[in-house]
Design an enzyme around this catalytic site. Structure first.
Site, PDB file in Angstrom:
ATOM      1  N   TYR A 244      -7.307   6.388  -9.407  1.00  0.00           N
ATOM      2  CA  TYR A 244      -5.913   5.974  -9.318  1.00  0.00           C
ATOM      3  C   TYR A 244      -5.568   5.339 -10.660  1.00  0.00           C
ATOM      4  O   TYR A 244      -6.269   4.429 -11.104  1.00  0.00           O
ATOM      5  CB  TYR A 244      -5.706   4.955  -8.198  1.00  0.00           C
ATOM      6  N   ASP A 272      -0.843  12.520  -6.294  1.00  0.00           N
ATOM      7  CA  ASP A 272       0.089  12.636  -5.167  1.00  0.00           C
ATOM      8  C   ASP A 272       0.410  11.292  -4.532  1.00  0.00           C
ATOM      9  O   ASP A 272       0.845  11.225  -3.378  1.00  0.00           O
ATOM     10  CB  ASP A 272      -0.473  13.587  -4.107  1.00  0.00           C
ATOM     11  N   HIS A 361      -3.324  14.638   0.497  1.00  0.00           N
ATOM     12  CA  HIS A 361      -3.871  13.291   0.695  1.00  0.00           C
ATOM     13  C   HIS A 361      -4.251  13.052   2.156  1.00  0.00           C
ATOM     14  O   HIS A 361      -4.063  11.970   2.699  1.00  0.00           O
ATOM     15  CB  HIS A 361      -2.854  12.237   0.244  1.00  0.00           C
TER      16      HIS A 361
END
Length: 501
Positions: A244, A272, A361
């Site tokens: 991330y 995403d 996700h």
């Protein structure tokens, strides 16, 4: 966090006196005493949960849902009061709820591992034995969970076209992923907060992956530290890093370069999640605890859920122009995790990425995002039109909804190198620890061997698009549930756990 040896030991009775703002709020974490008064108004989970553990041992609540360095990074060194006195370790108050006691009883009643016959069995048992908070976090999807269910049911719209009279006396389902050997065309994909399910957290996944020769993707938001997972690996074990991207690029650079130095083999950038989706089950659990009384003046956001509490740092400004920067800070292969249409897959090739993960996700972000397996069909088709696929320097992966080796083989037939498996690994870990994950991986191996024989493919190279019928892949259904998933597999938990309590 300072751990100077000159800090005097702190008696448990003294800790128990510090339970209010006026006296200071002290908690014990891993037998160390901290003054967390200043966190009352800033804590993403609100003051209530901190006050509940004021003057007590908060380790079991703190550890699963906080990054390993949360205290060191956020609490001033002077707020470390000192080590808990050895004489107090056994007498200090620990908050043990009735729910936790029931959970421990159910875990003690789990059936032998050899009675577990599928990944669904682990999921049914996990639902019965995990804490409400852990189950809500792991199992939750966005909004009405239509996308999460679609990930699973999309595989059911693809059917095999088996070939016969082929010599399948020996079958080989091993493969190479980005040039690294894997015993089967799967990897354990990145999932957060492993210690919500098991006290050893993601290290369980590391150990099982090493034993079975599969790749683990290390998550940014793990309960275990990055180095713990690296150190738990066996020699020559392959690990990837899921990233991330932090708004502070220097922190991002530090993470990437440390991972490369420690031997990680590829970087998967999650693309995403510029904002986390609404996950009602998780959000409801966050403040479903009466805890201690909170002053009316305490103003905190109370509807964020555990997921958002650990992910506020994610940079929503991340864009295509940033990809060039990543190439300047690492020599690792870079892949984009979370591509959801062929146009972005084409752009990833053009940007010099080494691959993409077609993923929504796990159905946890945008409701009505299509499944990765459906997107795979159009991505391969469009890349072929542009002579971009097959490409030795660009690989396609899929994740979301995989519960059987047959699901994996469908993806391989349609052009994927491998698939990522997430929740089933968490469920097997949460119920039986490392041994559970090992059993889950062995089940998949057994299924691969059987399916390769039955479809007439001695090796993965013998599988192609002609061996599946995906003509119905785009015919969606939004039924509220799926009977086999919701009833048949739950019977295992009912039959094996409840009578023993």
């Amino acid at each position: 966090m300072s751990t100077e040896n000159d800090k005097p030991e702190v008696d448990g009775q003294e800790v128990a006196k510090h339970t209010t703002r006026e006296d200071g709020v002290w908690v014990i974490i891993h037998n160390k005493v901290y003054d967390v008064t200043e966190w009352l108004d800033e804590h993403p989970g609100g003051a209530k949960i901190i006050l509940k553990y004021a003057g007590k041992d908060a380790t079991e609540e703190y550890e699963p849902i906080h990054p390993p360095d949360a205290i060191a990074e956020n609490l001033p060194p002077e707020k470390y009061i000192g080590p808990l006195a050895a004489s107090s370790i056994k007498t200090v108050v620990k908050e043990i709820t009735q729910e936790e006691q029931v959970r421990q009883d159910k875990l003690a009643a789990l059936p032998p591992l050899d009675e577990i016959l599928s990944l669904h069995d682990f999921e049914a048992l996990a639902k019965e034995t995990m804490s409400d908070k852990a189950w809500a976090y792991y199992s939750s999807g966005a909004d009405d969970e239509i996308t999460m269910r679609e990930n699973y049911t999309a595989f059911h719209r693809i059917w095999f076209r088996p070939r016969i009279l082929r010599d399948v006396s020996k079958v080989d389902y091993s493969t190479n992923i980005l040039g690294f050997k894997s015993s089967m065309p799967i990897y354990i994909t990145a999932t957060a907060l492993g210690k919500l399910g098991h006290k050893d957290g993601e290290v369980c996944l590391t150990k099982a992956a090493g034993k079975h020769g599969v790749i683990q993707m290390i998550p940014t938001l793990a309960s275990c530290s990055f180095d713990e997972m690296i150190d738990a690996a066996i020699p020559e074990q392959t690990q990837f890093l899921q990233l991330y991207v932090n708004a502070d690029r220097e922190k991002t650079k530090k993470i990437i370069q440390h991972a490369e130095k420690r031997g990680v083999k590829a970087l998967f950038i999650t693309v995403d999640a510029p904002q986390l989706g609404r996950r009602p089950k998780d959000m409801r659990m966050k403040f479903d605890d009466p805890g201690s009384k909170v002053q009316e003046t305490d103003v905190v956001t109370r509807d964020e859920g555990a997921a958002r509490a650990i992910s506020a740092f994610i940079d929503p400004s991340l864009s295509w122009k940033d990809l060039a920067w990543f190439k300047t800070v690492t020599k690792l292969p870079i892949l984009l995790k979370g591509v959801q249409c062929w146009e972005d897959a084409v752009m990833a090739v053009e940007a010099g990425m080494q691959g993409v993960v077609l993923s929504n996700h796990g159905g946890r972000q945008l409701e009505f995002a299509r499944s990765g397996i459906e997107v795979l069909v159009e991505v391969v088709d469009e890349l072929k039109k542009r002579k971009m696929f097959p490409n030795p320097n660009f690989e396609i992966f899929v994740d979301g909804g995989v519960r059987r080796a047959s699901d994996v083989l469908k993806a391989v037939a349609l052009g994927a190198t491998a698939v990522g498996i997430g929740r089933p690994m968490l469920y097997s870990m949460s119920t039986y620890g490392t041994e559970g994950v090992e059993r889950a991986l062995q089940i998949l191996k057994d299924e691969f061997e059987m399916n390769l024989r039955l479809i007439g493919a001695p090796t993965l190279k013998d599988i192609d698009a002609n061996m599946v019928d995906a003509s119905n892949i785009s015919k969606h259904s939004t039924l509220p549930g799926e009977s086999i998933f919701n009833t048949n597999y739950d019977r295992l938990a009912t039959a094996t756990l409840r009578p023993k309590l």
